[in-house]
Design a protein around this motif. Structure first.
Motif, PDB file in Angstrom:
ATOM      1  N   ALA A  29     -10.067   6.801  17.460  1.00  0.00           N
ATOM      2  CA  ALA A  29     -11.088   6.508  18.467  1.00  0.00           C
ATOM      3  C   ALA A  29     -12.094   7.654  18.589  1.00  0.00           C
ATOM      4  O   ALA A  29     -13.306   7.419  18.643  1.00  0.00           O
ATOM      5  N   VAL A  30     -11.615   8.885  18.601  1.00  0.00           N
ATOM      6  CA  VAL A  30     -12.514  10.034  18.712  1.00  0.00           C
ATOM      7  C   VAL A  30     -13.408  10.132  17.485  1.00  0.00           C
ATOM      8  O   VAL A  30     -14.614  10.386  17.599  1.00  0.00           O
ATOM      9  N   THR A  31     -12.846   9.908  16.310  1.00  0.00           N
ATOM     10  CA  THR A  31     -13.644   9.962  15.078  1.00  0.00           C
ATOM     11  C   THR A  31     -14.714   8.878  15.069  1.00  0.00           C
ATOM     12  O   THR A  31     -15.866   9.143  14.698  1.00  0.00           O
ATOM     13  N   LEU A  32     -14.369   7.677  15.489  1.00  0.00           N
ATOM     14  CA  LEU A  32     -15.353   6.593  15.517  1.00  0.00           C
ATOM     15  C   LEU A  32     -16.464   6.866  16.533  1.00  0.00           C
ATOM     16  O   LEU A  32     -17.645   6.635  16.250  1.00  0.00           O
ATOM     17  N   VAL A  33     -16.103   7.372  17.707  1.00  0.00           N
ATOM     18  CA  VAL A  33     -17.115   7.672  18.728  1.00  0.00           C
ATOM     19  C   VAL A  33     -18.041   8.790  18.251  1.00  0.00           C
ATOM     20  O   VAL A  33     -19.271   8.692  18.376  1.00  0.00           O
ATOM     21  N   LEU A  34     -17.471   9.851  17.684  1.00  0.00           N
ATOM     22  CA  LEU A  34     -18.304  10.939  17.176  1.00  0.00           C
ATOM     23  C   LEU A  34     -19.165  10.481  16.002  1.00  0.00           C
ATOM     24  O   LEU A  34     -20.313  10.903  15.860  1.00  0.00           O
ATOM     25  N   GLY A  62     -11.670  13.652  11.887  1.00  0.00           N
ATOM     26  CA  GLY A  62     -11.327  12.594  10.943  1.00  0.00           C
ATOM     27  C   GLY A  62     -10.477  13.083   9.786  1.00  0.00           C
ATOM     28  O   GLY A  62      -9.560  12.389   9.338  1.00  0.00           O
ATOM     29  N   ALA A  63     -10.762  14.293   9.304  1.00  0.00           N
ATOM     30  CA  ALA A  63      -9.952  14.844   8.216  1.00  0.00           C
ATOM     31  C   ALA A  63      -8.531  15.120   8.677  1.00  0.00           C
ATOM     32  O   ALA A  63      -7.563  14.830   7.956  1.00  0.00           O
ATOM     33  N   ALA A  77     -10.133   2.837   9.368  1.00  0.00           N
ATOM     34  CA  ALA A  77     -11.005   3.164  10.502  1.00  0.00           C
ATOM     35  C   ALA A  77     -11.440   4.625  10.450  1.00  0.00           C
ATOM     36  O   ALA A  77     -12.590   4.958  10.790  1.00  0.00           O
ATOM     37  N   LEU A  78     -10.549   5.503  10.014  1.00  0.00           N
ATOM     38  CA  LEU A  78     -10.921   6.913   9.894  1.00  0.00           C
ATOM     39  C   LEU A  78     -11.987   7.124   8.826  1.00  0.00           C
ATOM     40  O   LEU A  78     -12.897   7.943   9.005  1.00  0.00           O
ATOM     41  N   ILE A  79     -11.902   6.397   7.727  1.00  0.00           N
ATOM     42  CA  ILE A  79     -12.912   6.536   6.674  1.00  0.00           C
ATOM     43  C   ILE A  79     -14.275   6.049   7.164  1.00  0.00           C
ATOM     44  O   ILE A  79     -15.308   6.661   6.868  1.00  0.00           O
TER      45      ILE A  79
END
Length: 99
Positions: A29-34, A62-63, A77-79
């Motif tokens: 969720a944090v990676t997608l928002v950022l 994300g990494a 989702a992370l990619i």
């Protein structure tokens, strides 16, 4: 012997193994928002500081999420978030950088 599939509404949408992955879902969720923040602010030249920092943080989060992810849905989702973060970061750096 065929087994009937029973839906389990108590678990995450991203967890396909039937176990809760709270940390991994939070990182997704944090990676997608950022990533969305970095990508959208990269379209405006005067927001280069915000897009650069959001993209850099999205890449780092994300990494780490990729490193500890368990399921394929989490990795997918992370990619997506990593790609949006990277585009936002690179465009932010092009427009003026981190400072």
């Amino acid at each position: 012997m065929a087994q009937a599939m029973q839906p389990d509404p108590g678990h995450s949408l991203l967890a396909t193994d039937g176990k809760p992955h709270v940390l991994q879902d939070t990182l997704v969720a944090v990676t997608l928002v950022l990533g969305v923040l970095a990508f959208t602010t990269a379209m405006f030249h005067h927001l280069h500081v915000l897009s650069s920092w959001a993209g850099l943080l999205g890449i780092i989060v994300g990494a780490f999420g990729q490193f500890i992810s368990v399921t394929t849905r989490e990795r997918f989702a992370l990619i997506v978030g990593l790609g949006a973060s990277a585009v936002g970061f690179y465009l932010g750096m092009f427009h003026g950088g981190l400072a």
